[in-house]
Design an enzyme around this catalytic site. Structure first.
Site, PDB file in Angstrom:
ATOM      1  N   HIS A  65       0.860  -1.191   0.000  1.00 59.11           N
ATOM      2  CA  HIS A  65       0.000   0.000   0.000  1.00 59.11           C
ATOM      3  C   HIS A  65       0.890   1.233   0.000  1.00 59.11           C
ATOM      4  O   HIS A  65       1.577   1.509   0.979  1.00 59.11           O
ATOM      5  CB  HIS A  65      -0.921  -0.007   1.224  1.00 59.11           C
ATOM      6  CG  HIS A  65      -1.872  -1.163   1.239  1.00 59.11           C
ATOM      7  ND1 HIS A  65      -3.072  -1.148   0.556  1.00 59.11           N
ATOM      8  CD2 HIS A  65      -1.783  -2.393   1.808  1.00 59.11           C
ATOM      9  CE1 HIS A  65      -3.689  -2.321   0.721  1.00 59.11           C
ATOM     10  NE2 HIS A  65      -2.924  -3.088   1.473  1.00 59.11           N
ATOM     11  N   LEU A  66       0.891   1.958  -1.133  1.00 55.95           N
ATOM     12  CA  LEU A  66       1.744   3.154  -1.247  1.00 55.95           C
ATOM     13  C   LEU A  66       1.002   4.423  -0.833  1.00 55.95           C
ATOM     14  O   LEU A  66       1.610   5.487  -0.707  1.00 55.95           O
ATOM     15  CB  LEU A  66       2.274   3.291  -2.680  1.00 55.95           C
ATOM     16  CG  LEU A  66       3.308   2.248  -3.107  1.00 55.95           C
ATOM     17  CD1 LEU A  66       3.681   2.431  -4.583  1.00 55.95           C
ATOM     18  CD2 LEU A  66       4.562   2.320  -2.244  1.00 55.95           C
ATOM     19  N   ASN A  97      -6.340   0.742  -3.260  1.00 59.35           N
ATOM     20  CA  ASN A  97      -7.283   1.389  -2.331  1.00 59.35           C
ATOM     21  C   ASN A  97      -6.782   2.750  -1.869  1.00 59.35           C
ATOM     22  O   ASN A  97      -6.673   3.044  -0.692  1.00 59.35           O
ATOM     23  CB  ASN A  97      -7.590   0.479  -1.131  1.00 59.35           C
ATOM     24  CG  ASN A  97      -6.373   0.150  -0.298  1.00 59.35           C
ATOM     25  OD1 ASN A  97      -5.251   0.191  -0.786  1.00 59.35           O
ATOM     26  ND2 ASN A  97      -6.591  -0.169   0.963  1.00 59.35           N
ATOM     27  N   ASP A 155      -8.643  -5.008  -2.454  1.00 54.43           N
ATOM     28  CA  ASP A 155      -8.011  -5.238  -1.150  1.00 54.43           C
ATOM     29  C   ASP A 155      -8.272  -4.106  -0.158  1.00 54.43           C
ATOM     30  O   ASP A 155      -8.270  -2.934  -0.508  1.00 54.43           O
ATOM     31  CB  ASP A 155      -6.506  -5.440  -1.297  1.00 54.43           C
ATOM     32  CG  ASP A 155      -5.875  -5.794   0.032  1.00 54.43           C
ATOM     33  OD1 ASP A 155      -6.305  -6.776   0.644  1.00 54.43           O
ATOM     34  OD2 ASP A 155      -4.977  -5.059   0.485  1.00 54.43           O
ATOM     35  N   HIS A 182      -9.221 -10.234  -1.099  1.00 59.28           N
ATOM     36  CA  HIS A 182      -9.146  -9.960   0.343  1.00 59.28           C
ATOM     37  C   HIS A 182     -10.343 -10.707   0.924  1.00 59.28           C
ATOM     38  O   HIS A 182     -11.470 -10.236   0.857  1.00 59.28           O
ATOM     39  CB  HIS A 182      -9.246  -8.446   0.570  1.00 59.28           C
ATOM     40  CG  HIS A 182      -9.436  -8.040   2.005  1.00 59.28           C
ATOM     41  ND1 HIS A 182      -8.486  -7.334   2.712  1.00 59.28           N
ATOM     42  CD2 HIS A 182     -10.463  -8.239   2.868  1.00 59.28           C
ATOM     43  CE1 HIS A 182      -8.935  -7.111   3.947  1.00 59.28           C
ATOM     44  NE2 HIS A 182     -10.126  -7.645   4.067  1.00 59.28           N
ATOM     45  N   ASN A 281      -5.209  -6.471   9.823  1.00 57.44           N
ATOM     46  CA  ASN A 281      -6.323  -7.219   9.239  1.00 57.44           C
ATOM     47  C   ASN A 281      -5.851  -8.022   8.034  1.00 57.44           C
ATOM     48  O   ASN A 281      -5.362  -7.427   7.088  1.00 57.44           O
ATOM     49  CB  ASN A 281      -7.432  -6.243   8.808  1.00 57.44           C
ATOM     50  CG  ASN A 281      -8.666  -6.966   8.346  1.00 57.44           C
ATOM     51  OD1 ASN A 281      -8.878  -8.132   8.696  1.00 57.44           O
ATOM     52  ND2 ASN A 281      -9.484  -6.311   7.542  1.00 57.44           N
ATOM     53  N   ASP A 308       2.079  -6.917   2.563  1.00 62.11           N
ATOM     54  CA  ASP A 308       0.894  -6.131   2.926  1.00 62.11           C
ATOM     55  C   ASP A 308       1.349  -4.863   3.672  1.00 62.11           C
ATOM     56  O   ASP A 308       0.728  -4.443   4.657  1.00 62.11           O
ATOM     57  CB  ASP A 308      -0.094  -6.952   3.773  1.00 62.11           C
ATOM     58  CG  ASP A 308      -1.456  -6.265   3.916  1.00 62.11           C
ATOM     59  OD1 ASP A 308      -1.679  -5.215   3.264  1.00 62.11           O
ATOM     60  OD2 ASP A 308      -2.297  -6.772   4.683  1.00 62.11           O
TER      61      ASP A 308
HETATM   62 ZN   LIG Z   1      -6.259  -7.094   2.537  1.00 61.93          ZN
END
Ligand SMILES: [Zn+2]
Length: 438
Positions: A65-66, A97, A155, A182, A281, A308
Protein backbone atom coordinates in the site's frame (compact mmCIF):
# COMPACT_ATOMS: atom_id res chain seq x y z
CA UNK A 1 27.17 1.65 -14.62
CA UNK A 2 29.34 -1.38 -15.17
CA UNK A 3 30.25 -3.71 -12.39
CA UNK A 4 31.20 -7.21 -11.49
CA UNK A 5 29.67 -8.89 -8.45
CA UNK A 6 32.44 -11.17 -7.36
CA UNK A 7 32.48 -14.30 -5.23
CA UNK A 8 28.90 -14.39 -4.00
CA UNK A 9 26.79 -17.48 -3.45
CA UNK A 10 24.46 -17.22 -6.43
CA UNK A 11 21.00 -18.69 -5.84
CA UNK A 12 18.40 -18.94 -8.59
CA UNK A 13 15.23 -20.94 -7.83
CA UNK A 14 14.25 -21.07 -11.50
CA UNK A 15 17.29 -23.09 -12.55
CA UNK A 16 18.17 -24.47 -9.13
CA UNK A 17 21.54 -22.73 -9.44
CA UNK A 18 23.21 -22.72 -6.04
CA UNK A 19 26.93 -22.14 -6.23
CA UNK A 20 29.61 -19.54 -5.89
CA UNK A 21 29.81 -17.37 -8.96
CA UNK A 22 30.31 -13.95 -10.49
CA UNK A 23 27.81 -11.76 -12.29
CA UNK A 24 28.83 -9.06 -14.77
CA UNK A 25 26.43 -6.19 -15.27
CA UNK A 26 26.54 -3.53 -17.99
CA UNK A 27 23.98 -1.40 -19.79
CA UNK A 28 21.33 -2.37 -17.25
CA UNK A 29 21.56 -6.05 -18.05
CA UNK A 30 23.32 -9.19 -16.89
CA UNK A 31 26.03 -9.70 -19.51
CA UNK A 32 27.90 -12.63 -18.03
CA UNK A 33 27.32 -15.30 -15.39
CA UNK A 34 30.04 -17.71 -14.39
CA UNK A 35 32.91 -18.71 -12.17
CA UNK A 36 36.13 -16.73 -11.82
CA UNK A 37 35.28 -13.95 -14.26
CA UNK A 38 38.23 -11.57 -14.69
CA UNK A 39 37.66 -7.92 -13.79
CA UNK A 40 37.84 -5.26 -16.50
CA UNK A 41 38.83 -2.13 -14.67
CA UNK A 42 40.30 -0.78 -17.92
CA UNK A 43 36.65 -0.57 -19.05
CA UNK A 44 35.71 1.43 -15.98
CA UNK A 45 34.10 -1.60 -14.42
CA UNK A 46 33.69 -1.54 -10.65
CA UNK A 47 34.54 -4.72 -8.81
CA UNK A 48 32.15 -5.42 -5.95
CA UNK A 49 33.20 -8.10 -3.50
CA UNK A 50 30.15 -10.05 -2.35
CA UNK A 51 31.96 -12.99 -0.75
CA UNK A 52 29.93 -14.55 2.02
CA UNK A 53 26.76 -12.93 0.64
CA UNK A 54 23.85 -14.48 -1.22
CA UNK A 55 23.07 -13.06 -4.65
CA UNK A 56 19.49 -13.71 -5.77
CA UNK A 57 17.12 -12.53 -8.49
CA UNK A 58 15.41 -9.27 -7.50
CA UNK A 59 12.72 -9.76 -4.87
CA UNK A 60 9.10 -9.03 -5.81
CA UNK A 61 6.43 -7.91 -3.32
CA UNK A 62 2.98 -8.23 -4.81
CA UNK A 63 1.10 -6.56 -1.97
CA UNK A 64 2.09 -3.01 -1.03
CA UNK A 65 0.00 0.00 0.00
CA UNK A 66 1.74 3.15 -1.25
CA UNK A 67 -1.16 5.39 -0.10
CA UNK A 68 -0.67 7.96 -2.89
CA UNK A 69 -2.90 9.53 -4.14
CA UNK A 70 -4.86 10.68 -1.12
CA UNK A 71 -2.92 9.27 1.80
CA UNK A 72 0.35 11.18 1.47
CA UNK A 73 0.46 11.82 5.23
CA UNK A 74 1.08 8.07 5.64
CA UNK A 75 3.26 7.29 2.62
CA UNK A 76 4.03 8.59 -0.84
CA UNK A 77 5.09 6.69 -3.92
CA UNK A 78 8.61 8.07 -3.41
CA UNK A 79 8.91 7.12 0.27
CA UNK A 80 7.35 3.73 -0.43
CA UNK A 81 9.84 3.12 -3.23
CA UNK A 82 12.70 4.09 -0.92
CA UNK A 83 11.42 1.65 1.68
CA UNK A 84 11.19 -1.08 -0.96
CA UNK A 85 14.78 -0.48 -2.13
CA UNK A 86 15.99 -0.44 1.48
CA UNK A 87 14.19 -3.73 2.11
CA UNK A 88 15.77 -5.52 -0.85
CA UNK A 89 12.78 -5.37 -3.23
CA UNK A 90 13.24 -4.58 -6.91
CA UNK A 91 9.57 -4.80 -7.93
CA UNK A 92 6.46 -3.99 -5.93
CA UNK A 93 2.77 -4.12 -6.82
CA UNK A 94 0.73 -1.17 -5.57
CA UNK A 95 -2.72 -1.86 -4.14
CA UNK A 96 -5.50 0.34 -5.54
CA UNK A 97 -7.28 1.39 -2.33
CA UNK A 98 -6.07 4.97 -2.60
CA UNK A 99 -8.24 8.07 -2.72
CA UNK A 100 -9.37 8.29 -5.45
CA UNK A 101 -9.00 4.57 -5.96
CA UNK A 102 -7.40 3.02 -9.04
CA UNK A 103 -10.63 2.09 -10.79
CA UNK A 104 -9.64 4.23 -13.78
CA UNK A 105 -6.70 4.81 -16.11
CA UNK A 106 -5.90 8.22 -14.61
CA UNK A 107 -4.88 6.86 -11.22
CA UNK A 108 -2.88 4.02 -12.77
CA UNK A 109 -1.05 6.57 -14.94
CA UNK A 110 -0.30 8.75 -11.91
CA UNK A 111 1.20 5.80 -10.03
CA UNK A 112 3.34 4.81 -13.02
CA UNK A 113 4.61 8.35 -13.69
CA UNK A 114 5.49 9.05 -10.04
CA UNK A 115 7.18 5.68 -9.67
CA UNK A 116 9.20 6.42 -12.81
CA UNK A 117 10.16 9.78 -11.35
CA UNK A 118 11.26 8.15 -8.09
CA UNK A 119 13.57 6.03 -10.26
CA UNK A 120 14.27 3.39 -7.63
CA UNK A 121 12.23 0.20 -7.98
CA UNK A 122 9.69 -1.09 -10.48
CA UNK A 123 6.11 -0.38 -9.47
CA UNK A 124 3.25 -2.37 -10.95
CA UNK A 125 -0.11 -0.74 -10.31
CA UNK A 126 -3.09 -2.92 -9.46
CA UNK A 127 -6.57 -1.86 -10.57
CA UNK A 128 -9.77 -2.36 -8.62
CA UNK A 129 -12.24 -5.20 -9.14
CA UNK A 130 -15.27 -2.97 -8.69
CA UNK A 131 -16.12 0.64 -9.45
CA UNK A 132 -15.22 2.81 -6.50
CA UNK A 133 -14.30 -0.38 -4.62
CA UNK A 134 -17.97 -0.45 -3.71
CA UNK A 135 -18.36 -4.12 -4.61
CA UNK A 136 -21.52 -3.50 -6.62
CA UNK A 137 -20.45 -3.12 -10.22
CA UNK A 138 -17.40 -4.46 -11.99
CA UNK A 139 -14.73 -1.88 -12.97
CA UNK A 140 -13.69 -1.27 -16.60
CA UNK A 141 -11.18 -4.07 -16.40
CA UNK A 142 -10.26 -3.89 -20.10
CA UNK A 143 -9.15 -0.29 -19.83
CA UNK A 144 -7.36 -0.98 -16.54
CA UNK A 145 -5.48 -3.77 -18.29
CA UNK A 146 -4.54 -1.50 -21.20
CA UNK A 147 -3.35 1.15 -18.73
CA UNK A 148 -0.94 -1.37 -17.24
CA UNK A 149 -2.77 -2.99 -14.32
CA UNK A 150 -0.87 -6.09 -13.23
CA UNK A 151 -3.87 -7.54 -11.39
CA UNK A 152 -7.20 -6.44 -9.97
CA UNK A 153 -8.16 -6.31 -6.31
CA UNK A 154 -10.51 -4.53 -3.94
CA UNK A 155 -8.01 -5.24 -1.15
CA UNK A 156 -8.90 -3.59 2.11
CA UNK A 157 -12.44 -4.66 1.39
CA UNK A 158 -13.93 -7.98 0.41
CA UNK A 159 -16.14 -8.27 -2.66
CA UNK A 160 -19.13 -9.51 -0.70
CA UNK A 161 -21.35 -9.98 -3.74
CA UNK A 162 -20.63 -13.43 -5.20
CA UNK A 163 -22.07 -12.50 -8.59
CA UNK A 164 -19.67 -9.55 -8.91
CA UNK A 165 -16.76 -11.78 -7.91
CA UNK A 166 -17.86 -14.38 -10.45
CA UNK A 167 -17.97 -11.79 -13.24
CA UNK A 168 -14.55 -10.46 -12.25
CA UNK A 169 -13.04 -13.96 -12.39
CA UNK A 170 -14.67 -14.53 -15.78
CA UNK A 171 -13.82 -11.19 -17.34
CA UNK A 172 -10.17 -11.11 -16.24
CA UNK A 173 -9.58 -14.45 -18.01
CA UNK A 174 -9.60 -12.59 -21.34
CA UNK A 175 -6.53 -10.66 -20.19
CA UNK A 176 -4.92 -13.35 -18.08
CA UNK A 177 -5.08 -11.04 -15.06
CA UNK A 178 -5.17 -12.47 -11.56
CA UNK A 179 -7.96 -11.45 -9.20
CA UNK A 180 -6.47 -10.84 -5.76
CA UNK A 181 -9.00 -11.57 -3.08
CA UNK A 182 -9.15 -9.96 0.34
CA UNK A 183 -11.16 -12.79 1.84
CA UNK A 184 -13.22 -11.55 4.75
CA UNK A 185 -16.86 -12.04 5.63
CA UNK A 186 -17.38 -8.63 7.21
CA UNK A 187 -20.73 -9.61 8.69
CA UNK A 188 -18.79 -12.13 10.77
CA UNK A 189 -15.62 -10.13 11.50
CA UNK A 190 -17.92 -7.19 12.29
CA UNK A 191 -16.23 -4.83 14.72
CA UNK A 192 -13.77 -7.45 15.92
CA UNK A 193 -10.34 -6.16 16.93
CA UNK A 194 -8.15 -9.25 17.18
CA UNK A 195 -8.18 -13.02 16.63
CA UNK A 196 -11.02 -14.74 18.48
CA UNK A 197 -9.48 -17.13 20.97
CA UNK A 198 -8.16 -17.42 24.50
CA UNK A 199 -6.25 -14.13 24.25
CA UNK A 200 -9.21 -12.09 23.06
CA UNK A 201 -11.24 -13.44 26.00
CA UNK A 202 -8.45 -12.67 28.45
CA UNK A 203 -7.88 -9.17 27.08
CA UNK A 204 -11.56 -8.38 26.74
CA UNK A 205 -11.27 -7.41 23.09
CA UNK A 206 -13.89 -8.46 20.59
CA UNK A 207 -12.63 -11.32 18.44
CA UNK A 208 -12.57 -12.05 14.72
CA UNK A 209 -13.09 -15.79 14.20
CA UNK A 210 -10.88 -17.65 11.74
CA UNK A 211 -14.08 -18.52 9.90
CA UNK A 212 -14.53 -14.88 8.82
CA UNK A 213 -11.61 -15.50 6.48
CA UNK A 214 -12.26 -19.16 5.70
CA UNK A 215 -15.87 -18.67 4.55
CA UNK A 216 -14.70 -16.27 1.84
CA UNK A 217 -11.63 -18.35 0.95
CA UNK A 218 -14.00 -21.30 0.40
CA UNK A 219 -16.39 -19.19 -1.68
CA UNK A 220 -13.62 -17.77 -3.84
CA UNK A 221 -12.13 -21.22 -4.45
CA UNK A 222 -15.56 -22.46 -5.55
CA UNK A 223 -15.95 -19.45 -7.84
CA UNK A 224 -12.50 -20.08 -9.30
CA UNK A 225 -13.61 -23.64 -10.02
CA UNK A 226 -16.83 -22.41 -11.62
CA UNK A 227 -15.13 -19.82 -13.82
CA UNK A 228 -11.62 -21.15 -14.42
CA UNK A 229 -10.43 -17.64 -13.48
CA UNK A 230 -7.05 -16.90 -11.97
CA UNK A 231 -7.57 -16.45 -8.23
CA UNK A 232 -4.88 -15.24 -5.84
CA UNK A 233 -5.66 -15.22 -2.12
CA UNK A 234 -4.10 -12.33 -0.21
CA UNK A 235 -2.63 -12.58 3.29
CA UNK A 236 -3.88 -16.01 4.37
CA UNK A 237 -3.77 -16.26 8.14
CA UNK A 238 -5.48 -19.44 9.34
CA UNK A 239 -4.91 -23.21 9.37
CA UNK A 240 -8.40 -23.62 7.92
CA UNK A 241 -7.51 -21.46 4.92
CA UNK A 242 -4.44 -23.62 4.35
CA UNK A 243 -6.64 -26.73 4.40
CA UNK A 244 -9.02 -25.15 1.87
CA UNK A 245 -6.08 -24.20 -0.35
CA UNK A 246 -4.89 -27.79 -0.20
CA UNK A 247 -8.35 -28.98 -1.20
CA UNK A 248 -8.33 -26.58 -4.17
CA UNK A 249 -4.88 -27.72 -5.25
CA UNK A 250 -5.95 -31.37 -5.10
CA UNK A 251 -8.99 -30.59 -7.27
CA UNK A 252 -6.82 -28.82 -9.84
CA UNK A 253 -8.43 -25.42 -9.25
CA UNK A 254 -6.33 -22.46 -10.38
CA UNK A 255 -5.51 -20.68 -7.14
CA UNK A 256 -2.37 -19.21 -5.59
CA UNK A 257 -1.81 -17.58 -2.23
CA UNK A 258 0.47 -15.41 -0.16
CA UNK A 259 1.35 -15.12 3.53
CA UNK A 260 2.83 -12.08 5.25
CA UNK A 261 5.98 -12.01 7.40
CA UNK A 262 3.95 -10.91 10.43
CA UNK A 263 1.51 -13.82 10.14
CA UNK A 264 4.48 -16.18 9.78
CA UNK A 265 6.22 -14.89 12.88
CA UNK A 266 3.76 -13.47 15.39
CA UNK A 267 0.77 -14.84 17.29
CA UNK A 268 -2.23 -13.18 18.96
CA UNK A 269 -0.30 -13.26 22.23
CA UNK A 270 1.51 -10.13 20.92
CA UNK A 271 -1.66 -8.13 21.63
CA UNK A 272 -1.29 -8.66 25.40
CA UNK A 273 0.04 -5.13 26.03
CA UNK A 274 -2.69 -3.57 23.86
CA UNK A 275 -0.08 -2.07 21.56
CA UNK A 276 -1.88 -0.87 18.44
CA UNK A 277 1.20 -1.89 16.41
CA UNK A 278 -0.22 -5.41 16.63
CA UNK A 279 -3.56 -4.41 15.12
CA UNK A 280 -3.75 -5.74 11.61
CA UNK A 281 -6.32 -7.22 9.24
CA UNK A 282 -6.49 -10.20 9.09
CA UNK A 283 -5.42 -10.29 12.75
CA UNK A 284 -2.42 -12.10 14.21
CA UNK A 285 -3.66 -15.62 14.80
CA UNK A 286 -3.02 -18.57 17.13
CA UNK A 287 0.15 -20.62 17.39
CA UNK A 288 -1.48 -23.49 15.47
CA UNK A 289 -2.38 -21.12 12.63
CA UNK A 290 1.18 -19.77 12.47
CA UNK A 291 2.53 -23.32 12.36
CA UNK A 292 0.17 -24.27 9.52
CA UNK A 293 1.18 -21.18 7.53
CA UNK A 294 4.89 -21.91 8.00
CA UNK A 295 4.40 -25.45 6.76
CA UNK A 296 2.39 -24.29 3.75
CA UNK A 297 5.07 -21.74 2.83
CA UNK A 298 7.85 -24.30 3.33
CA UNK A 299 6.21 -26.87 1.05
CA UNK A 300 5.26 -24.24 -1.54
CA UNK A 301 1.49 -24.64 -1.21
CA UNK A 302 1.63 -20.92 -0.40
CA UNK A 303 3.98 -19.79 -3.17
CA UNK A 304 4.43 -16.13 -2.23
CA UNK A 305 5.48 -14.10 0.76
CA UNK A 306 4.04 -10.59 0.48
CA UNK A 307 4.34 -7.79 3.00
CA UNK A 308 0.89 -6.13 2.93
CA UNK A 309 2.99 -3.04 3.74
CA UNK A 310 0.38 -0.74 5.32
CA UNK A 311 1.88 2.50 6.60
CA UNK A 312 0.05 4.78 9.03
CA UNK A 313 1.19 8.01 10.60
CA UNK A 314 2.02 7.98 14.30
CA UNK A 315 -1.10 9.98 15.26
CA UNK A 316 -3.36 7.36 13.68
CA UNK A 317 -1.73 4.48 15.55
CA UNK A 318 -1.57 6.39 18.83
CA UNK A 319 -5.31 6.10 19.30
CA UNK A 320 -6.86 3.49 21.57
CA UNK A 321 -6.95 -0.09 20.30
CA UNK A 322 -10.55 0.00 19.11
CA UNK A 323 -10.03 3.20 17.10
CA UNK A 324 -6.54 2.71 15.63
CA UNK A 325 -6.39 1.64 11.98
CA UNK A 326 -5.23 -1.87 11.03
CA UNK A 327 -1.88 -2.32 9.39
CA UNK A 328 1.81 -3.08 9.75
CA UNK A 329 4.68 -1.74 7.64
CA UNK A 330 6.63 -4.56 6.09
CA UNK A 331 8.97 -3.55 3.31
CA UNK A 332 12.01 -2.88 5.48
CA UNK A 333 11.64 -5.86 7.79
CA UNK A 334 10.29 -8.64 5.54
CA UNK A 335 13.56 -10.33 4.62
CA UNK A 336 15.11 -10.41 8.12
CA UNK A 337 11.82 -11.51 9.73
CA UNK A 338 11.35 -14.52 7.49
CA UNK A 339 15.03 -15.33 7.03
CA UNK A 340 15.42 -15.57 10.77
CA UNK A 341 12.13 -17.41 11.33
CA UNK A 342 12.31 -19.89 8.48
CA UNK A 343 15.90 -20.26 7.27
CA UNK A 344 17.95 -19.70 10.44
CA UNK A 345 15.52 -21.94 12.35
CA UNK A 346 15.99 -24.63 9.70
CA UNK A 347 12.45 -24.80 8.32
CA UNK A 348 13.39 -23.90 4.74
CA UNK A 349 16.49 -23.72 2.59
CA UNK A 350 17.65 -20.30 1.38
CA UNK A 351 16.77 -21.35 -2.19
CA UNK A 352 13.18 -22.25 -1.22
CA UNK A 353 12.68 -19.01 0.68
CA UNK A 354 14.05 -16.97 -2.23
CA UNK A 355 11.54 -18.71 -4.53
CA UNK A 356 8.65 -17.31 -2.44
CA UNK A 357 9.90 -13.79 -3.21
CA UNK A 358 10.86 -14.35 -6.86
CA UNK A 359 9.47 -17.18 -9.00
CA UNK A 360 6.33 -17.41 -6.80
CA UNK A 361 5.08 -13.84 -7.25
CA UNK A 362 6.45 -13.61 -10.84
CA UNK A 363 4.25 -16.55 -11.77
CA UNK A 364 1.14 -15.04 -10.14
CA UNK A 365 1.59 -11.76 -11.99
CA UNK A 366 2.81 -13.35 -15.22
CA UNK A 367 6.14 -11.48 -15.14
CA UNK A 368 9.24 -12.44 -17.12
CA UNK A 369 11.23 -11.76 -13.96
CA UNK A 370 12.46 -13.52 -10.87
CA UNK A 371 15.36 -15.42 -12.43
CA UNK A 372 18.93 -14.85 -13.54
CA UNK A 373 20.02 -15.08 -17.16
CA UNK A 374 22.39 -13.37 -19.55
CA UNK A 375 20.48 -10.64 -21.39
CA UNK A 376 17.97 -10.29 -18.54
CA UNK A 377 17.51 -6.90 -16.85
CA UNK A 378 19.90 -6.77 -13.92
CA UNK A 379 17.46 -6.87 -10.98
CA UNK A 380 19.25 -8.42 -8.03
CA UNK A 381 18.92 -8.71 -4.28
CA UNK A 382 22.04 -9.32 -2.22
CA UNK A 383 21.59 -10.74 1.29
CA UNK A 384 24.04 -11.10 4.12
CA UNK A 385 22.79 -14.32 5.76
CA UNK A 386 24.95 -13.81 8.86
CA UNK A 387 24.24 -10.17 9.60
CA UNK A 388 22.41 -9.73 12.90
CA UNK A 389 20.77 -6.41 13.51
CA UNK A 390 17.94 -4.89 15.49
CA UNK A 391 14.98 -3.34 13.69
CA UNK A 392 15.04 0.44 14.12
CA UNK A 393 11.69 1.83 13.08
CA UNK A 394 12.84 5.41 13.63
CA UNK A 395 15.33 4.90 10.80
CA UNK A 396 12.81 3.58 8.26
CA UNK A 397 12.66 5.17 4.83
CA UNK A 398 8.91 4.55 4.96
CA UNK A 399 6.84 7.28 6.57
CA UNK A 400 5.12 4.53 8.54
CA UNK A 401 6.86 3.27 11.67
CA UNK A 402 3.99 1.04 12.66
CA UNK A 403 5.67 -2.26 13.34
CA UNK A 404 5.35 -4.63 16.30
CA UNK A 405 8.96 -5.82 15.83
CA UNK A 406 10.75 -2.54 16.55
CA UNK A 407 13.93 -3.28 18.49
CA UNK A 408 13.89 -7.01 17.79
CA UNK A 409 17.07 -8.62 16.52
CA UNK A 410 16.95 -10.72 13.35
CA UNK A 411 19.57 -12.54 11.35
CA UNK A 412 19.73 -12.22 7.54
CA UNK A 413 19.44 -8.73 6.02
CA UNK A 414 19.48 -7.35 2.49
CA UNK A 415 22.68 -5.39 1.87
CA UNK A 416 22.30 -4.41 -1.78
CA UNK A 417 19.42 -3.85 -4.18
CA UNK A 418 20.10 -3.54 -7.89
CA UNK A 419 17.34 -2.49 -10.29
CA UNK A 420 17.96 -2.43 -14.04
CA UNK A 421 21.70 -2.42 -13.44
CA UNK A 422 21.58 0.50 -10.98
CA UNK A 423 22.51 0.09 -7.34
CA UNK A 424 19.59 1.63 -5.48
CA UNK A 425 20.56 0.41 -1.99
CA UNK A 426 23.94 -0.37 -0.54
CA UNK A 427 24.61 -1.37 3.10
CA UNK A 428 21.11 -0.26 4.00
CA UNK A 429 21.46 3.21 2.47
CA UNK A 430 19.15 4.15 -0.39
CA UNK A 431 20.50 6.33 -3.15
CA UNK A 432 18.73 9.65 -2.80
CA UNK A 433 20.18 11.25 -5.87
CA UNK A 434 19.01 8.63 -8.33
CA UNK A 435 16.61 10.37 -10.64
CA UNK A 436 15.22 8.23 -13.39
CA UNK A 437 17.72 7.91 -16.19
CA UNK A 438 17.06 4.38 -17.30
ZN1 LIG B 1 -6.26 -7.09 2.54
Amino acid sequence: MKFLLKGGMVLDPQTGWEKEGDIRIAGGKITELGADLAGRDEDGEELIDVQGKIVAPGFIDLHVHLREPGGEAHETILTGCRAAAAGGFTTIAAMPNTSPCADNEGVLELVKVRAQKAGLVRVLPIGTISKGRAGQEIAEIGSLYRAGAAAVSDDGSCVANSEVMRRALEYTKIFGLPVISHSEDVTLSADGLMHEGAWSTLLGLRGIPAQAEEIMVARDILLAELTGGKLHLAHLSTAGSVALLRYARERGILVTAEATPHHLLLTDEEVRDYSTQTKVNPPLRSKADVEALREAVAEGLISCIATDHAPWSQEEKEQEYSKAPSGIVGLETAIPMVWDTLVVQGKMSPLELIARFTTGPAKVLGLAQGYLAVGQAADLTVIDPHLQKAVQASEFYSKGRNTPVDGRVFQGWPVMTIVGGKIVMREGKVKGDLVNNA
